[in-house]
Design a protein around this motif. Sequence first.
Motif, PDB file in Angstrom:
ATOM      1  N   MET A  39       0.841  -1.182   0.000  1.00  0.00           N
ATOM      2  CA  MET A  39       0.000   0.000   0.000  1.00  0.00           C
ATOM      3  C   MET A  39       0.887   1.246   0.000  1.00  0.00           C
ATOM      4  N   ALA A  40       0.610   2.161  -0.883  1.00  0.00           N
ATOM      5  CA  ALA A  40       1.412   3.372  -1.018  1.00  0.00           C
ATOM      6  C   ALA A  40       1.163   4.322   0.155  1.00  0.00           C
ATOM      7  N   ALA A  41       2.181   5.069   0.469  1.00  0.00           N
ATOM      8  CA  ALA A  41       2.099   6.090   1.518  1.00  0.00           C
ATOM      9  C   ALA A  41       2.592   7.405   0.936  1.00  0.00           C
ATOM     10  N   ARG A  42       2.256   8.499   1.567  1.00  0.00           N
ATOM     11  CA  ARG A  42       2.700   9.808   1.103  1.00  0.00           C
ATOM     12  C   ARG A  42       3.849  10.266   1.991  1.00  0.00           C
ATOM     13  N   PHE A  43       4.886  10.790   1.340  1.00  0.00           N
ATOM     14  CA  PHE A  43       6.054  11.328   2.025  1.00  0.00           C
ATOM     15  C   PHE A  43       6.259  12.764   1.561  1.00  0.00           C
ATOM     16  N   TYR A  44       6.788  13.577   2.446  1.00  0.00           N
ATOM     17  CA  TYR A  44       6.997  14.997   2.166  1.00  0.00           C
ATOM     18  C   TYR A  44       8.476  15.325   2.296  1.00  0.00           C
ATOM     19  N   PHE A  45       8.977  16.131   1.356  1.00  0.00           N
ATOM     20  CA  PHE A  45      10.380  16.535   1.350  1.00  0.00           C
ATOM     21  C   PHE A  45      10.463  18.009   1.727  1.00  0.00           C
ATOM     22  N   GLU A  46      11.249  18.304   2.740  1.00  0.00           N
ATOM     23  CA  GLU A  46      11.470  19.689   3.155  1.00  0.00           C
ATOM     24  C   GLU A  46      12.927  20.051   2.925  1.00  0.00           C
ATOM     25  N   LEU A  47      13.149  21.222   2.441  1.00  0.00           N
ATOM     26  CA  LEU A  47      14.494  21.735   2.242  1.00  0.00           C
ATOM     27  C   LEU A  47      14.788  22.670   3.408  1.00  0.00           C
TER      28      LEU A  47
ATOM     29  N   VAL B 271       4.914  13.148  -2.170  1.00  0.00           N
ATOM     30  CA  VAL B 271       4.952  12.136  -3.232  1.00  0.00           C
ATOM     31  C   VAL B 271       4.452  10.819  -2.655  1.00  0.00           C
ATOM     32  N   GLU B 272       3.854  10.018  -3.503  1.00  0.00           N
ATOM     33  CA  GLU B 272       3.450   8.687  -3.075  1.00  0.00           C
ATOM     34  C   GLU B 272       4.586   7.722  -3.345  1.00  0.00           C
ATOM     35  N   ALA B 273       4.825   6.839  -2.391  1.00  0.00           N
ATOM     36  CA  ALA B 273       5.870   5.828  -2.527  1.00  0.00           C
ATOM     37  C   ALA B 273       5.381   4.550  -1.859  1.00  0.00           C
ATOM     38  N   ALA B 274       5.883   3.428  -2.343  1.00  0.00           N
ATOM     39  CA  ALA B 274       5.481   2.136  -1.785  1.00  0.00           C
ATOM     40  C   ALA B 274       5.943   1.980  -0.343  1.00  0.00           C
ATOM     41  N   ASP B 275       7.123   2.553  -0.031  1.00  0.00           N
ATOM     42  CA  ASP B 275       7.691   2.423   1.304  1.00  0.00           C
ATOM     43  C   ASP B 275       8.766   3.474   1.496  1.00  0.00           C
ATOM     44  N   LEU B 276       9.389   3.473   2.663  1.00  0.00           N
ATOM     45  CA  LEU B 276      10.420   4.460   2.972  1.00  0.00           C
ATOM     46  C   LEU B 276      11.607   4.344   2.021  1.00  0.00           C
ATOM     47  N   ALA B 277      11.996   3.133   1.658  1.00  0.00           N
ATOM     48  CA  ALA B 277      13.136   2.945   0.750  1.00  0.00           C
ATOM     49  C   ALA B 277      12.883   3.645  -0.583  1.00  0.00           C
ATOM     50  N   GLU B 278      11.679   3.527  -1.112  1.00  0.00           N
ATOM     51  CA  GLU B 278      11.354   4.193  -2.379  1.00  0.00           C
ATOM     52  C   GLU B 278      11.332   5.703  -2.196  1.00  0.00           C
ATOM     53  N   ALA B 279      10.816   6.174  -1.072  1.00  0.00           N
ATOM     54  CA  ALA B 279      10.793   7.610  -0.798  1.00  0.00           C
ATOM     55  C   ALA B 279      12.212   8.171  -0.719  1.00  0.00           C
ATOM     56  N   LEU B 280      13.122   7.431  -0.068  1.00  0.00           N
ATOM     57  CA  LEU B 280      14.512   7.886   0.019  1.00  0.00           C
ATOM     58  C   LEU B 280      15.187   7.875  -1.344  1.00  0.00           C
ATOM     59  N   PHE B 281      14.845   6.903  -2.193  1.00  0.00           N
ATOM     60  CA  PHE B 281      15.364   6.880  -3.567  1.00  0.00           C
ATOM     61  C   PHE B 281      14.918   8.148  -4.299  1.00  0.00           C
ATOM     62  N   GLU B 282      13.639   8.497  -4.161  1.00  0.00           N
ATOM     63  CA  GLU B 282      13.119   9.719  -4.792  1.00  0.00           C
ATOM     64  C   GLU B 282      13.817  10.950  -4.221  1.00  0.00           C
TER      65      GLU B 282
END
Length: 73
Positions: free
Chosen positions: A1-9, A22-33
């Motif tokens: 199940m996809a989750a939403r992650f937010y990137f702050e600068l 962004v939606e990502a399958a998991d934390l690993a995918e979010a970190l890749f993005e």
Amino acid sequence: MAARFYFELANAEITLHDTTGVEAADLAEALFEARSVIAEMADEIAEEPAGPPWTLLVRDEAGWLVGRLPIRK
């Protein structure tokens, strides 16, 4: 199940909040993005005058900090 992650600068003076995320399958995918975002930003930041170092913060849907990646020039 996809989750939403937010990137702050962020640096020592300012934090730019991500309200879209962004939606990502998991934390690993979010970190890749996140690493892709850093690669795109590094050139732009290198053109800026020297200042406090920047970091890309990754937050989950609940707002918890789940990743911190330095942005190096």
